[in-house]
Scaffold this motif. Structure first.
Motif, mmCIF file in Angstrom:
data_model
loop_
_atom_site.group_PDB
_atom_site.id
_atom_site.type_symbol
_atom_site.label_atom_id
_atom_site.label_comp_id
_atom_site.label_asym_id
_atom_site.label_seq_id
_atom_site.Cartn_x
_atom_site.Cartn_y
_atom_site.Cartn_z
ATOM 1 N N THR A 175 0.844 -1.191 0.000
ATOM 2 C CA THR A 175 0.000 0.000 0.000
ATOM 3 C C THR A 175 0.886 1.251 0.000
ATOM 4 N N GLU A 176 0.271 2.387 -0.192
ATOM 5 C CA GLU A 176 1.012 3.654 -0.165
ATOM 6 C C GLU A 176 1.708 3.842 1.182
ATOM 7 N N GLN A 177 1.040 3.469 2.273
ATOM 8 C CA GLN A 177 1.625 3.609 3.607
ATOM 9 C C GLN A 177 2.850 2.704 3.785
ATOM 10 N N GLU A 178 2.901 1.621 3.021
ATOM 11 C CA GLU A 178 4.034 0.693 3.096
ATOM 12 C C GLU A 178 5.126 1.041 2.087
ATOM 13 N N GLY A 179 4.938 2.137 1.352
ATOM 14 C CA GLY A 179 5.917 2.551 0.359
ATOM 15 C C GLY A 179 5.619 2.034 -1.042
ATOM 16 N N GLY A 180 4.401 1.586 -1.267
ATOM 17 C CA GLY A 180 4.030 1.009 -2.554
ATOM 18 C C GLY A 180 3.069 1.878 -3.343
ATOM 19 N N ARG A 181 2.104 1.226 -3.981
ATOM 20 C CA ARG A 181 1.177 1.890 -4.906
ATOM 21 C C ARG A 181 0.246 2.875 -4.208
ATOM 22 N N LYS A 182 -0.068 3.951 -4.932
ATOM 23 C CA LYS A 182 -1.043 4.931 -4.446
ATOM 24 C C LYS A 182 -2.459 4.533 -4.825
ATOM 25 N N THR A 183 -2.596 3.741 -5.903
ATOM 26 C CA THR A 183 -3.907 3.281 -6.366
ATOM 27 C C THR A 183 -3.876 1.760 -6.490
ATOM 28 N N PRO A 184 -5.027 1.111 -6.370
ATOM 29 C CA PRO A 184 -5.037 -0.352 -6.488
ATOM 30 C C PRO A 184 -4.716 -0.791 -7.913
ATOM 31 N N PRO A 185 -4.078 -1.955 -8.069
ATOM 32 C CA PRO A 185 -3.777 -2.459 -9.412
ATOM 33 C C PRO A 185 -5.039 -2.929 -10.119
ATOM 34 N N LYS A 186 -4.946 -3.080 -11.446
ATOM 35 C CA LYS A 186 -6.068 -3.535 -12.274
ATOM 36 C C LYS A 186 -5.536 -4.476 -13.343
ATOM 37 N N ASN A 187 -6.377 -5.359 -13.855
ATOM 38 C CA ASN A 187 -5.991 -6.145 -15.019
ATOM 39 C C ASN A 187 -5.750 -5.197 -16.180
ATOM 40 N N ILE A 213 -7.055 -12.790 -10.644
ATOM 41 C CA ILE A 213 -8.202 -13.698 -10.697
ATOM 42 C C ILE A 213 -8.971 -13.647 -9.384
ATOM 43 N N ASP A 214 -10.248 -13.994 -9.461
ATOM 44 C CA ASP A 214 -11.083 -14.017 -8.262
ATOM 45 C C ASP A 214 -10.963 -15.374 -7.570
ATOM 46 N N GLU A 215 -11.737 -15.566 -6.515
ATOM 47 C CA GLU A 215 -11.665 -16.795 -5.723
ATOM 48 C C GLU A 215 -12.087 -18.042 -6.502
ATOM 49 N N ASN A 216 -12.763 -17.855 -7.640
ATOM 50 C CA ASN A 216 -13.174 -18.985 -8.483
ATOM 51 C C ASN A 216 -12.172 -19.283 -9.594
ATOM 52 N N GLY A 217 -11.105 -18.483 -9.668
ATOM 53 C CA GLY A 217 -10.106 -18.669 -10.711
ATOM 54 C C GLY A 217 -10.445 -17.949 -12.002
ATOM 55 N N ASP A 218 -11.493 -17.118 -11.984
ATOM 56 C CA ASP A 218 -11.884 -16.355 -13.167
ATOM 57 C C ASP A 218 -11.186 -15.002 -13.170
ATOM 58 N N SER A 219 -10.843 -14.532 -14.358
ATOM 59 C CA SER A 219 -10.189 -13.254 -14.517
ATOM 60 C C SER A 219 -11.117 -12.115 -14.090
ATOM 61 N N ILE A 220 -10.564 -11.171 -13.341
ATOM 62 C CA ILE A 220 -11.318 -9.976 -12.957
ATOM 63 C C ILE A 220 -11.359 -9.055 -14.166
ATOM 64 N N ASP A 221 -12.496 -8.422 -14.423
ATOM 65 C CA ASP A 221 -12.657 -7.551 -15.604
ATOM 66 C C ASP A 221 -11.549 -6.504 -15.680
ATOM 67 N N THR A 222 -11.095 -6.221 -16.877
ATOM 68 C CA THR A 222 -10.068 -5.218 -17.124
ATOM 69 C C THR A 222 -10.555 -3.860 -16.613
ATOM 70 N N GLY A 223 -9.688 -3.171 -15.901
ATOM 71 C CA GLY A 223 -10.018 -1.841 -15.405
ATOM 72 C C GLY A 223 -10.688 -1.821 -14.037
ATOM 73 N N VAL A 224 -11.066 -2.992 -13.503
ATOM 74 C CA VAL A 224 -11.700 -3.057 -12.179
ATOM 75 C C VAL A 224 -10.587 -3.139 -11.131
ATOM 76 N N PRO A 225 -10.550 -2.215 -10.164
ATOM 77 C CA PRO A 225 -9.503 -2.259 -9.139
ATOM 78 C C PRO A 225 -9.531 -3.576 -8.362
ATOM 79 N N VAL A 226 -8.339 -4.066 -8.042
ATOM 80 C CA VAL A 226 -8.194 -5.298 -7.267
ATOM 81 C C VAL A 226 -7.947 -4.907 -5.823
ATOM 82 N N ASN A 227 -8.738 -5.421 -4.938
ATOM 83 C CA ASN A 227 -8.578 -5.098 -3.509
ATOM 84 C C ASN A 227 -7.908 -6.219 -2.774
#
Length: 70
Positions: free
Chosen positions: A19-31, A56-70
């Protein structure tokens, strides 16, 4: 499984995104994002590799492009 990418060099890995607080990304990653990757060990040449991670989500399916990954 529904995948975005079908490539013979594909591999699966579990990663930690700081995370940003840990010295990493300011925004969540996306496909669809492109990252440069290097290995922490066994990389005496310091080479970089270009990767397009697929989240990928918990079912192994790709998360839609542009949707932030939490």
């Amino acid at each position: 499984m529904n995948k975005l990418y079908d490539h013979p060099d594909a591999f699966e890995a579990e990663i930690t995104i700081f995370t940003e607080q840990e010295g990493g990304r300011k925004t969540p990653p996306k496909n669809g994002i492109r990252w440069d990757l290097t290995y922490a060990e066994n990389n005496p040449e310091g080479r970089m590799f270009m990767i397009w991670p697929e989240f990928i989500d918990e079912n192994g399916d790709s998360i839609d492009t542009g949707v932030p990954v939490n």
